[in-house]
Design an enzyme around this catalytic site. Structure first.
Site, PDB file in Angstrom:
ATOM      1  N   ASP A  86       0.848  -1.191   0.000  1.00 28.88           N
ATOM      2  CA  ASP A  86       0.000   0.000   0.000  1.00 28.88           C
ATOM      3  C   ASP A  86       0.888   1.247   0.000  1.00 28.88           C
ATOM      4  O   ASP A  86       2.027   1.212  -0.479  1.00 28.88           O
ATOM      5  CB  ASP A  86      -0.961  -0.039   1.189  1.00 28.88           C
ATOM      6  CG  ASP A  86      -2.265   0.703   0.916  1.00 28.88           C
ATOM      7  OD1 ASP A  86      -2.297   1.941   1.074  1.00 28.88           O
ATOM      8  OD2 ASP A  86      -3.259   0.054   0.535  1.00 28.88           O
ATOM      9  N   LYS A 162      -3.945  -0.865  -7.090  1.00 29.87           N
ATOM     10  CA  LYS A 162      -4.940  -0.093  -6.347  1.00 29.87           C
ATOM     11  C   LYS A 162      -4.753   1.391  -6.641  1.00 29.87           C
ATOM     12  O   LYS A 162      -3.667   1.937  -6.429  1.00 29.87           O
ATOM     13  CB  LYS A 162      -4.787  -0.355  -4.844  1.00 29.87           C
ATOM     14  CG  LYS A 162      -5.706   0.478  -3.958  1.00 29.87           C
ATOM     15  CD  LYS A 162      -5.449   0.151  -2.486  1.00 29.87           C
ATOM     16  CE  LYS A 162      -6.238   1.057  -1.559  1.00 29.87           C
ATOM     17  NZ  LYS A 162      -5.963   0.750  -0.128  1.00 29.87           N
ATOM     18  N   ASP A 164      -5.955   4.994  -5.567  1.00 26.51           N
ATOM     19  CA  ASP A 164      -6.611   5.785  -4.528  1.00 26.51           C
ATOM     20  C   ASP A 164      -7.046   7.140  -5.092  1.00 26.51           C
ATOM     21  O   ASP A 164      -6.847   7.424  -6.279  1.00 26.51           O
ATOM     22  CB  ASP A 164      -5.675   5.950  -3.332  1.00 26.51           C
ATOM     23  CG  ASP A 164      -6.416   6.016  -2.004  1.00 26.51           C
ATOM     24  OD1 ASP A 164      -7.592   6.400  -1.992  1.00 26.51           O
ATOM     25  OD2 ASP A 164      -5.809   5.683  -0.955  1.00 26.51           O
ATOM     26  N   ARG A 221     -13.648  -0.043  -3.415  1.00 18.25           N
ATOM     27  CA  ARG A 221     -13.946   0.397  -2.055  1.00 18.25           C
ATOM     28  C   ARG A 221     -15.099   1.395  -2.114  1.00 18.25           C
ATOM     29  O   ARG A 221     -15.197   2.197  -3.023  1.00 18.25           O
ATOM     30  CB  ARG A 221     -12.710   1.072  -1.457  1.00 18.25           C
ATOM     31  CG  ARG A 221     -11.557   0.125  -1.107  1.00 18.25           C
ATOM     32  CD  ARG A 221     -11.827  -0.649   0.161  1.00 18.25           C
ATOM     33  NE  ARG A 221     -12.216   0.249   1.240  1.00 18.25           N
ATOM     34  CZ  ARG A 221     -11.373   1.057   1.882  1.00 18.25           C
ATOM     35  NH1 ARG A 221     -10.085   1.051   1.593  1.00 18.25           N
ATOM     36  NH2 ARG A 221     -11.820   1.855   2.834  1.00 18.25           N
ATOM     37  N   ASP A 225     -11.946   3.597   5.520  1.00 21.74           N
ATOM     38  CA  ASP A 225     -10.926   2.615   5.848  1.00 21.74           C
ATOM     39  C   ASP A 225     -11.296   1.896   7.144  1.00 21.74           C
ATOM     40  O   ASP A 225     -11.770   2.519   8.112  1.00 21.74           O
ATOM     41  CB  ASP A 225      -9.566   3.285   6.051  1.00 21.74           C
ATOM     42  CG  ASP A 225      -8.922   3.707   4.746  1.00 21.74           C
ATOM     43  OD1 ASP A 225      -9.513   3.465   3.677  1.00 21.74           O
ATOM     44  OD2 ASP A 225      -7.829   4.296   4.813  1.00 21.74           O
TER      45      ASP A 225
END
Length: 409
Positions: A86, A162, A164, A221, A225
């Site tokens: 991440d 991923k 974001d 998502r 979180d």
């Protein structure tokens, strides 16, 4: 052809929702069932202090160690295949050619070498970036570099990406996700695509276009979180149970809602609460992405994460999610079988005791004249043989679950 799941509510158990139409998800051949793996963020966050925390800082050492444990302790054999880096892996600046580069002290061998190591273990490698000018922790983002970065990731043999949405205009995220997806596909490398825009859109009161998102991304998502606490897990369960944006109906093979990582094995959940998260993530057809220190995890938590019956329900090819918060059901194979959860939220003070809960099998949609064998999923305990007209009665602990499976005789 897969069939959708049905929803029940404790307040109106007689109400059975019609089967929902299937919306095609991203067709890149990936994520035909929910992806499984390990992610650094929830457990290790942005720890960059390798002097004082050499085994816990975000470094190639951490990811190599975790890959070793995933193979040695049976996680890979159980289906957990992605090792995902991440935020906080990056250097503070791109290189002279404009390419992304890792922090040279914490990733001295480079990302390609790390990917090669993880691949050598039979695992797959994932990485993180951000659509904005900066990542959430302030490292170089991908805005203005989408094509360049997509090719960089392909050159590094990335298998999972991923994207974001910090430091960006979330109103433009879906368009950016489409562009990044286009460039990822143009590389010719199969890369599972994880998107985060809906999470930020929901937080601003926007209604995300989930049908479009499902055509752009393999997983997405859509809520805050996860933190290492039952309050955090419970809020996610509540959000998914309400489904006010109708995101449940767009999920299916190729694209899944992502309620965030499994925090089983960390500090914040009791044993019952850990069972609740594993059960609910399994029946929701959610990605099973662990975020715990697998090197020191307790035996109970390890056994729960490796529970073959729960994983088989999550990975069942009838992989559409369910739709409620108290009684959850999911059709599974063999034909006519059903996985179901009775979840005791424990959120109301008067409910802080075990509940003895009864429900007729017919109200779960079980109608086979031959009857059913019912077992408890986690420990394989045989509950009994029941006819469709019979009533099933079980005890459910506060913030716990009864996770059952009915197979026709």
């Amino acid at each position: 052809m897969c069939s959708c799941a049905r929803m029940f509510s404790l307040g109106c158990l007689a109400l059975v929702f019609e089967l929902l139409p299937f919306t095609a998800a991203l067709d890149n051949g990936l994520a035909r069932t929910p992806p499984m793996g390990w992610l650094s963020w929830e457990r290790f966050r942005c720890n960059m202090d390798c002097k004082n925390f050499p085994d816990e800082c975000i470094s190639e050492r951490l990811f190599k160690n975790m890959a070793d444990v995933m193979v040695r302790d049976g996680y890979l054999g159980a289906g957990y295949q992605y090792v995902i880096v991440d935020d906080c892996w990056l250097a503070n600046e791109r290189d002279a050619s404009g390419r992304l580069q890792p922090d040279p002290d914490r990733f001295p061998s480079g990302i390609k070498a790390l990917a090669d190591y993880i691949h050598s273990k039979g695992l797959k490698f994932g990485i993180y970036e951000d659509f904005g000018t900066k990542t959430c922790e302030g490292f170089p983002g991908s805005e203005y570099y989408l094509q360049y970065d997509a090719q960089t990731f392909a050159n590094w043999t990335v298998d999972y990406f991923k994207l974001d949405a910090c430091s960006s205009n979330v109103h433009h995220y879906d368009d950016a996700a489409a562009v990044m997806g286009f460039w990822l596909n143009k590389t010719g490398r199969p890369i599972l695509y994880s998107c985060c825009g809906a999470k930020y859109q929901e937080s601003l009161g926007m209604k995300p276009d989930y049908k479009r998102i499902a055509k752009l991304c393999n997983i997405w998502r859509n809520y805050d979180d996860i933190d290492d606490s039952w309050d955090s897990v419970a809020s996610i369960i509540e959000f998914y149970g309400k489904d006010h944006s109708n995101f449940i109906q767009v999920a299916g093979p190729g694209g899944f809602n992502d309620p965030d990582a499994l925090i089983i094995g960390n500090y914040g959940l009791s044993p019952d609460q850990q069972r609740s998260q594993m059960a609910l993530w399994s029946i929701m057809a959610a990605p099973l992405i662990m975020s715990a220190d697998l090197r020191t995890i307790r035996p109970f938590s390890r056994a729960l994460l490796l529970n073959r019956s729960a994983i088989s329900i999550n990975q069942d090819r009838l992989c559409f999610p369910v739709e409620s918060i108290q009684v959850w059901t999911k059709a599974i194979e063999p034909k006519g079988s059903l996985a179901f959860i009775f979840h005791h939220s424990g959120l109301i003070p008067v409910q802080q005791l075990p509940v003895r809960f009864s429900i007729g099998l017919a109200r779960l949609g079980l109608s086979s004249q031959g009857g059913y064998n019912i077992t408890e999923v986690f420990d394989g305990r045989y509950i009994g043989t029941f006819k469709a007209a019979d009533t099933l009665t079980v005890n459910v602990n506060p913030t716990g679950v009864f996770f059952g499976k009915a197979v026709p005789l």
